[in-house]
Design a protein around this motif. Structure first.
Motif, mmCIF file in Angstrom:
data_model
loop_
_atom_site.group_PDB
_atom_site.id
_atom_site.type_symbol
_atom_site.label_atom_id
_atom_site.label_comp_id
_atom_site.label_asym_id
_atom_site.label_seq_id
_atom_site.Cartn_x
_atom_site.Cartn_y
_atom_site.Cartn_z
ATOM 1 N N HIS A 157 0.808 -1.226 0.000
ATOM 2 C CA HIS A 157 0.000 0.000 0.000
ATOM 3 C C HIS A 157 0.842 1.277 0.000
ATOM 4 O O HIS A 157 0.286 2.372 0.029
ATOM 5 N N GLY A 158 2.156 1.108 -0.011
ATOM 6 C CA GLY A 158 3.037 2.266 -0.095
ATOM 7 C C GLY A 158 3.291 2.983 1.213
ATOM 8 O O GLY A 158 3.868 4.068 1.214
ATOM 9 N N THR A 159 2.877 2.398 2.334
ATOM 10 C CA THR A 159 3.113 3.055 3.627
ATOM 11 C C THR A 159 4.435 2.640 4.256
ATOM 12 O O THR A 159 4.911 3.303 5.162
ATOM 13 N N ARG A 160 5.033 1.552 3.788
ATOM 14 C CA ARG A 160 6.351 1.094 4.260
ATOM 15 C C ARG A 160 7.196 0.782 3.044
ATOM 16 O O ARG A 160 6.762 0.047 2.165
ATOM 17 N N GLN A 161 8.387 1.343 3.007
ATOM 18 C CA GLN A 161 9.293 1.080 1.901
ATOM 19 C C GLN A 161 10.698 0.842 2.449
ATOM 20 O O GLN A 161 11.555 1.721 2.394
ATOM 21 N N PRO A 162 10.931 -0.356 2.981
ATOM 22 C CA PRO A 162 12.243 -0.643 3.560
ATOM 23 C C PRO A 162 13.315 -0.781 2.490
ATOM 24 O O PRO A 162 13.031 -1.141 1.350
ATOM 25 N N GLU A 163 14.548 -0.470 2.878
ATOM 26 C CA GLU A 163 15.677 -0.688 1.977
ATOM 27 C C GLU A 163 16.101 -2.148 1.999
ATOM 28 O O GLU A 163 16.683 -2.645 1.043
ATOM 29 N N ALA A 164 15.790 -2.828 3.116
ATOM 30 C CA ALA A 164 16.135 -4.242 3.265
ATOM 31 C C ALA A 164 15.094 -4.918 4.151
ATOM 32 O O ALA A 164 14.473 -4.269 4.990
ATOM 33 N N VAL A 165 14.923 -6.209 3.936
ATOM 34 C CA VAL A 165 14.018 -7.014 4.756
ATOM 35 C C VAL A 165 14.859 -8.085 5.443
ATOM 36 O O VAL A 165 15.670 -8.754 4.801
ATOM 37 N N VAL A 166 14.664 -8.220 6.764
ATOM 38 C CA VAL A 166 15.354 -9.245 7.538
ATOM 39 C C VAL A 166 14.299 -10.273 7.945
ATOM 40 O O VAL A 166 13.486 -10.039 8.832
ATOM 41 N N ASP A 167 14.301 -11.399 7.255
ATOM 42 C CA ASP A 167 13.318 -12.462 7.455
ATOM 43 C C ASP A 167 13.696 -13.271 8.695
ATOM 44 O O ASP A 167 14.737 -13.927 8.732
ATOM 45 N N LEU A 168 12.854 -13.249 9.716
ATOM 46 C CA LEU A 168 13.140 -13.910 10.993
ATOM 47 C C LEU A 168 12.612 -15.334 11.065
ATOM 48 O O LEU A 168 12.792 -16.009 12.078
ATOM 49 N N THR A 169 11.992 -15.821 10.019
ATOM 50 C CA THR A 169 11.302 -17.111 10.085
ATOM 51 C C THR A 169 12.233 -18.318 10.131
ATOM 52 O O THR A 169 11.787 -19.416 10.432
ATOM 53 N N ALA A 170 13.520 -18.167 9.851
ATOM 54 C CA ALA A 170 14.448 -19.299 9.867
ATOM 55 C C ALA A 170 15.172 -19.445 11.207
ATOM 56 O O ALA A 170 16.017 -20.306 11.366
ATOM 57 N N ILE A 171 14.826 -18.604 12.180
ATOM 58 C CA ILE A 171 15.503 -18.632 13.475
ATOM 59 C C ILE A 171 14.711 -19.514 14.429
ATOM 60 O O ILE A 171 13.588 -19.178 14.822
ATOM 61 N N ASP A 172 15.295 -20.654 14.795
ATOM 62 C CA ASP A 172 14.597 -21.633 15.629
ATOM 63 C C ASP A 172 14.104 -21.053 16.948
ATOM 64 O O ASP A 172 13.007 -21.384 17.408
ATOM 65 N N GLU A 173 14.896 -20.195 17.581
ATOM 66 C CA GLU A 173 14.503 -19.620 18.869
ATOM 67 C C GLU A 173 13.258 -18.735 18.791
ATOM 68 O O GLU A 173 12.649 -18.434 19.798
ATOM 69 N N LEU A 174 12.883 -18.333 17.598
ATOM 70 C CA LEU A 174 11.743 -17.425 17.426
ATOM 71 C C LEU A 174 10.526 -18.100 16.823
ATOM 72 O O LEU A 174 9.582 -17.432 16.417
ATOM 73 N N THR A 175 10.496 -19.434 16.790
ATOM 74 C CA THR A 175 9.425 -20.121 16.085
ATOM 75 C C THR A 175 8.291 -20.588 16.993
ATOM 76 O O THR A 175 7.492 -21.422 16.607
ATOM 77 N N GLY A 176 8.195 -20.063 18.180
ATOM 78 C CA GLY A 176 7.083 -20.471 19.042
ATOM 79 C C GLY A 176 7.101 -19.748 20.366
ATOM 80 O O GLY A 176 8.000 -18.960 20.657
ATOM 81 N N VAL A 177 6.108 -20.060 21.142
ATOM 82 C CA VAL A 177 5.985 -19.491 22.479
ATOM 83 C C VAL A 177 5.944 -20.653 23.456
ATOM 84 O O VAL A 177 5.235 -21.640 23.238
ATOM 85 N N ARG A 178 6.736 -20.553 24.506
ATOM 86 C CA ARG A 178 6.711 -21.614 25.503
ATOM 87 C C ARG A 178 6.798 -20.996 26.892
ATOM 88 O O ARG A 178 7.367 -19.924 27.069
ATOM 89 N N GLU A 179 6.268 -21.671 27.844
ATOM 90 C CA GLU A 179 6.289 -21.206 29.226
ATOM 91 C C GLU A 179 7.521 -21.759 29.922
ATOM 92 O O GLU A 179 7.836 -22.948 29.812
ATOM 93 N N GLU A 180 8.251 -20.886 30.580
ATOM 94 C CA GLU A 180 9.419 -21.296 31.329
ATOM 95 C C GLU A 180 9.256 -20.873 32.776
ATOM 96 O O GLU A 180 8.672 -19.841 33.060
ATOM 97 N N GLU A 181 9.796 -21.685 33.669
ATOM 98 C CA GLU A 181 9.725 -21.330 35.096
ATOM 99 C C GLU A 181 11.018 -20.719 35.545
ATOM 100 O O GLU A 181 12.038 -20.916 35.037
#
Length: 64
Positions: A40-64
């Motif tokens: 829609h032309g409201t964001r025009q980044p010079e670069a995109v950093v795709d975070l989907t290949a980072i295992d630590e960021l692929t879910g939510v878990r509860e830790e004690e």
């Protein structure tokens, strides 16, 4: 629209890219509004950093 594309494999690599003023990257995650904004032309980044290949960021878990 043209932009550089990065797909880091670690959190450290992603932080380095996102904090680099020369890269000027915008994060892309699964539910990101980045692509909608670019379409829609409201964001025009010079670069995109795709975070989907980072295992630590692929879910939510509860830790004690």
């Amino acid at each position: 629209m043209e932009f550089d594309y990065y797909r880091p494999k670690s959190v450290e690599e992603a932080v380095g890219l996102l904090g680099n003023e020369e890269v000027r990257g915008a994060p892309l995650a699964y539910g990101s509004d980045l692509l909608v904004g670019a379409k829609h032309g409201t964001r025009q980044p010079e670069a995109v950093v795709d975070l989907t290949a980072i295992d630590e960021l692929t879910g939510v878990r509860e830790e004690e």
